[in-house]
Design an enzyme around this catalytic site. Structure first.
Site, PDB file in Angstrom:
ATOM      1  N   CYS A 185      -2.124   9.623   2.430  1.00  0.00           N
ATOM      2  CA  CYS A 185      -1.876   8.384   0.782  1.00  0.00           C
ATOM      3  C   CYS A 185      -2.521   9.303   0.095  1.00  0.00           C
ATOM      4  CB  CYS A 185      -1.825   7.275   1.023  1.00  0.00           C
ATOM      5  SG  CYS A 185      -3.524   6.604   2.195  1.00  0.00           S
ATOM      6  N   GLU A 244       0.717  -1.484  -0.221  1.00  0.00           N
ATOM      7  CA  GLU A 244      -0.107  -0.146  -0.154  1.00  0.00           C
ATOM      8  C   GLU A 244       1.276   1.530   0.017  1.00  0.00           C
ATOM      9  OE1 GLU A 244      -3.216   0.289   0.055  1.00  0.00           O
ATOM     10  OE2 GLU A 244      -3.557  -2.313   0.020  1.00  0.00           O
TER      11      GLU A 244
HETATM   12  P1  NAD Z   1       8.311   4.661   4.879  1.00  0.00           P
HETATM   13  O1  NAD Z   1       8.002   3.522   3.375  1.00  0.00           O
HETATM   14  O2  NAD Z   1       9.542   5.753   4.705  1.00  0.00           O
HETATM   15  O3  NAD Z   1       8.277   3.396   5.961  1.00  0.00           O
HETATM   16  C1  NAD Z   1       7.033   2.817   6.493  1.00  0.00           C
HETATM   17  C2  NAD Z   1       7.536   1.706   7.494  1.00  0.00           C
HETATM   18  O4  NAD Z   1       8.331   0.657   6.817  1.00  0.00           O
HETATM   19  C3  NAD Z   1       8.359   2.689   8.797  1.00  0.00           C
HETATM   20  O5  NAD Z   1       7.398   1.516   9.177  1.00  0.00           O
HETATM   21  C4  NAD Z   1       9.740   1.872   8.860  1.00  0.00           C
HETATM   22  O6  NAD Z   1      10.275   1.532   9.520  1.00  0.00           O
HETATM   23  C5  NAD Z   1       9.522   0.727   7.532  1.00  0.00           C
HETATM   24  N1  NAD Z   1      11.220   0.749   6.434  1.00  0.00           N
HETATM   25  C6  NAD Z   1      11.460   1.482   5.754  1.00  0.00           C
HETATM   26  N2  NAD Z   1      12.338   1.138   5.857  1.00  0.00           N
HETATM   27  C7  NAD Z   1      12.522  -0.050   5.425  1.00  0.00           C
HETATM   28  C8  NAD Z   1      12.644  -1.528   4.902  1.00  0.00           C
HETATM   29  N3  NAD Z   1      13.875  -1.649   4.135  1.00  0.00           N
HETATM   30  N4  NAD Z   1      12.137  -2.763   4.609  1.00  0.00           N
HETATM   31  C9  NAD Z   1      10.754  -2.899   6.200  1.00  0.00           C
HETATM   32  N5  NAD Z   1      10.667  -1.919   6.194  1.00  0.00           N
HETATM   33  C10 NAD Z   1      10.561  -0.928   6.320  1.00  0.00           C
HETATM   34  O7  NAD Z   1       6.800   5.271   4.831  1.00  0.00           O
HETATM   35  P2  NAD Z   1       6.432   6.528   6.027  1.00  0.00           P
HETATM   36  O8  NAD Z   1       7.224   7.439   5.909  1.00  0.00           O
HETATM   37  O9  NAD Z   1       6.669   6.087   7.031  1.00  0.00           O
HETATM   38  O10 NAD Z   1       4.825   6.617   5.228  1.00  0.00           O
HETATM   39  C11 NAD Z   1       4.658   7.687   4.309  1.00  0.00           C
HETATM   40  C12 NAD Z   1       4.983   6.624   3.452  1.00  0.00           C
HETATM   41  O11 NAD Z   1       3.303   5.892   2.985  1.00  0.00           O
HETATM   42  C13 NAD Z   1       3.970   7.566   2.055  1.00  0.00           C
HETATM   43  O12 NAD Z   1       4.485   7.709   0.653  1.00  0.00           O
HETATM   44  C14 NAD Z   1       2.309   7.811   2.247  1.00  0.00           C
HETATM   45  O13 NAD Z   1       1.755   7.966   0.579  1.00  0.00           O
HETATM   46  C15 NAD Z   1       2.345   6.410   2.141  1.00  0.00           C
HETATM   47  N6  NAD Z   1       1.268   5.592   2.715  1.00  0.00           N
HETATM   48  C16 NAD Z   1       0.673   4.882   1.586  1.00  0.00           C
HETATM   49  C17 NAD Z   1      -1.055   4.451   2.333  1.00  0.00           C
HETATM   50  C18 NAD Z   1      -1.395   3.309   1.305  1.00  0.00           C
HETATM   51  O14 NAD Z   1      -2.570   2.909   1.942  1.00  0.00           O
HETATM   52  N7  NAD Z   1      -1.537   2.924   0.212  1.00  0.00           N
HETATM   53  C19 NAD Z   1      -1.467   4.958   3.380  1.00  0.00           C
HETATM   54  C20 NAD Z   1      -1.032   5.796   4.504  1.00  0.00           C
HETATM   55  C21 NAD Z   1       0.563   6.224   3.702  1.00  0.00           C
END
Ligand code: NAD
Length: 489
Positions: A265, A231
């Site tokens: 998002c 997502e």
């Molecule tokens: P992010 O991708 O930086 O982090 C998300 C999660 O992934 C965190 O818990 C982080 O610690 C973890 N993570 C980081 N590197 C990783 C790796 N290599 N392997 C596994 N896990 C890892 O995102 P963010 O800044 O926390 O959130 C914002 C983003 O999320 C925006 O792009 C937003 O659009 C998206 N988002 C999407 C939805 C949806 O339902 N489509 C909903 C909300 C947010």
């Protein structure tokens, strides 16, 4: 090591959690395997009853949760409450409809009337759930309850920016009766998330977050052929046609762009308005935007803070680059960091070109870009011009026209004369196309994503052999040839 949680509206420390060590995580996976085996044995109705108890527990702690969410993310208390509301509505839906969506389905045996065929929805085992910070409760609780309803144990990693919400949520789940080995929460940065993805003891992954990290997870899961739901981000378009209710459309653009400080998002980032009504629409958006209050006074505040300094920098950089490239500032455009937190004045830009970052990349802040378009065709073409495809909206008084346009938009969900509300509607599947992700959560489709679809065929009459088993009878071979010609030809 400790993760310190900071309130982005005041920069005060709220609390901290210990990170989970990479050595300890193996124990977590082993306990999850045990939990998965026990949990999968419960009947669907037993799991749904437990989810109902969790819902009641969350409602009993609603104010505490809303305040903690608001403190950790910098959002307003109202935005925090809306998150709790959406979460419990999803729980109500999953516990009510989950047993029906996941029960065994009888399928047609086709020509083989001597067989009984059906499909079982079998849990994967241990689901790894990795969540972001922007909605630290709903984006954590929703995949967790879907995974649990489907019969999996869960290893959850909340965002490093919002660990306390993840911790409180986990405690409430346990207090309501979810066994400790069935839901375990680990804390840390990306490497802990990567350990969940890489472990042979996790059987599927549900990741919500950025495109950048999502891509890495997709590669890691591809190597292991591990099922994954991704997502990811969006750059949602809103189309305003000449026959739209302009008051409603302008209200939707302002709410869709600025609620949760634009860190949704499916927030509205690009607005395409038909030239004929553009002046009137832009004026309405400006008036509604200028009536908003931004700041740390959460009692009356309508727009909260951005989550971090880096998020504040990205949004200001997008705005500044757009203005340097000729965008007109209709409203806002400035940082309000003098208020003590990472605040930005809600910003409306009128843009003429779409090759700037603000039109191409996810901005994730309190800004909307309005672009004038010739007509419906031009609007749809521009709406489909980004690689993202999470959600979109169309405004027209002609609902049939709106629904026809919805089919032409490349997005996982489309609202007609509304915005974002599809997320509250728990029966609608949710997910993206293009770089916005793979797979679905929510609704029957979402619940089934947390299962493997097992096909079962049962022989009904126990005859000595099937006609195609050895030895193959020559007469039967000719019969099948004639039958195929007559029946299918
Ligand atoms: P992010 O991708 O930086 O982090 C998300 C999660 O992934 C965190 O818990 C982080 O610690 C973890 N993570 C980081 N590197 C990783 C790796 N290599 N392997 C596994 N896990 C890892 O995102 P963010 O800044 O926390 O959130 C914002 C983003 O999320 C925006 O792009 C937003 O659009 C998206 N988002 C999407 C939805 C949806 O339902 N489509 C909903 C909300 C947010």
């Amino acid at each position: 090591m400790e993760i310190i949680s900071i309130n982005p509206a005041t920069k005060e420390t709220i609390g901290s959690v210990q990170t989970t060590s990479l050595e300890f995580i193996e124990t977590v996976f082993d306990r999850a395997k045990e939990g998965a085996a026990e949990w999968a044995n419960l009947r669907l109705t037993q799991r749904s009853r437990k989810i109902r108890l969790v819902r009641k527990m969350l409602v009993a702690h609603m104010d505490e949760l809303s305040k903690l969410i608001a403190a950790e993310t910098g959002k307003t208390n109202w935005d925090g409450f809306l998150e709790v509301f959406t979460t419990v509505e999803h729980m109500r839906h999953v516990s009510k409809h989950g047993p029906q969506y996941l029960r065994t389905e009888i399928r047609s045996p086709g020509i083989l009337q001597n067989k009984k065929c059906y499909v079982n929805y079998v849990p994967h085992g241990v689901a790894g759930v990795i969540s972001p910070w922007n909605y630290p409760l709903i984006l954590t609780a929703a995949p967790v309850i879907e995974a649990l309803m489907a019969g999996n144990a869960v290893v959850l990693k909340p965002s490093e920016l919002t660990p306390l919400t993840g911790k409180l949520m986990t405690e409430l789940f346990h207090e309501a009766g979810i066994p400790e080995n069935v839901l375990q929460t680990v804390y840390g940065y990306g490497e802990i998330g990567a350990a969940i993805v890489d472990s042979p003891k996790t059987d599927m992954i549900c990741f919500t977050g950025s495109v950048e990290v999502g891509r890495k997870i997709a590669v890691a899961c591809a190597e292991k052929l591990k099922p994954v739901i991704l997502e990811l981000g969006g750059k949602d378009p809103m189309i305003i046609l000449e026959d739209a209710n302009l008051q409603r459309a302008a209200g939707a653009a302002v709410w869709g762009g600025f609620s949760n400080c634009g860190q949704t998002c499916i927030s509205t980032e690009r607005v395409y308005v038909v030239e004929k009504i553009a002046d009137e629409f832009i004026e309405l958006v400006k008036t509604k935007t200028e009536a908003l209050y931004t700041g740390p006074d959460k009692v009356d505040g309508e727009i909260g803070a951005l989550v971090s300094e880096s998020q504040h920098e990205i949004v200001m950089a997008h705005i500044n680059q757009a203005v340097e490239s000729g965008a007109d500032v209709v409203s806002g455009g400035e940082s309000l960091s003098a208020l003590g937190g990472y605040f930005i004045k809600p910003t409306v830009l009128e843009v003429q070109v779409d090759n700037t970052d603000i039109m191409q990349k996810e901005t994730f802040g309190p800004e909307i870009c309005i672009m004038r378009v010739k007509d419906e065709v031009d609007a749809v073409e521009k709406a489909n011009s980004s690689g993202y495809g999470l959600s979109a909206s169309v405004f027209t008084k002609n609902k049939k026209r709106g629904q026809k346009i919805a089919r032409q938009i490349r997005a996982g969900s489309v609202c007609v004369n509304d915005v974002i509300t599809n997320y509250i509607t728990a029966d609608l599947p949710f997910g993206g196309v293009g770089i916005s992700g793979i797979g679905r959560v929510h609704g029957a489709e979402g619940l089934k994503s947390f299962c493997q679809t097992q096909a079962v065929l049962v022989d009904r009459f126990g005859l000595k052999k099937e006609p195609w088993w050895y030895p193959v009878n020559k007469k039967l071979q000719s019969f099948f040839r004639v039958f195929t010609r007559v029946f299918y030809g």
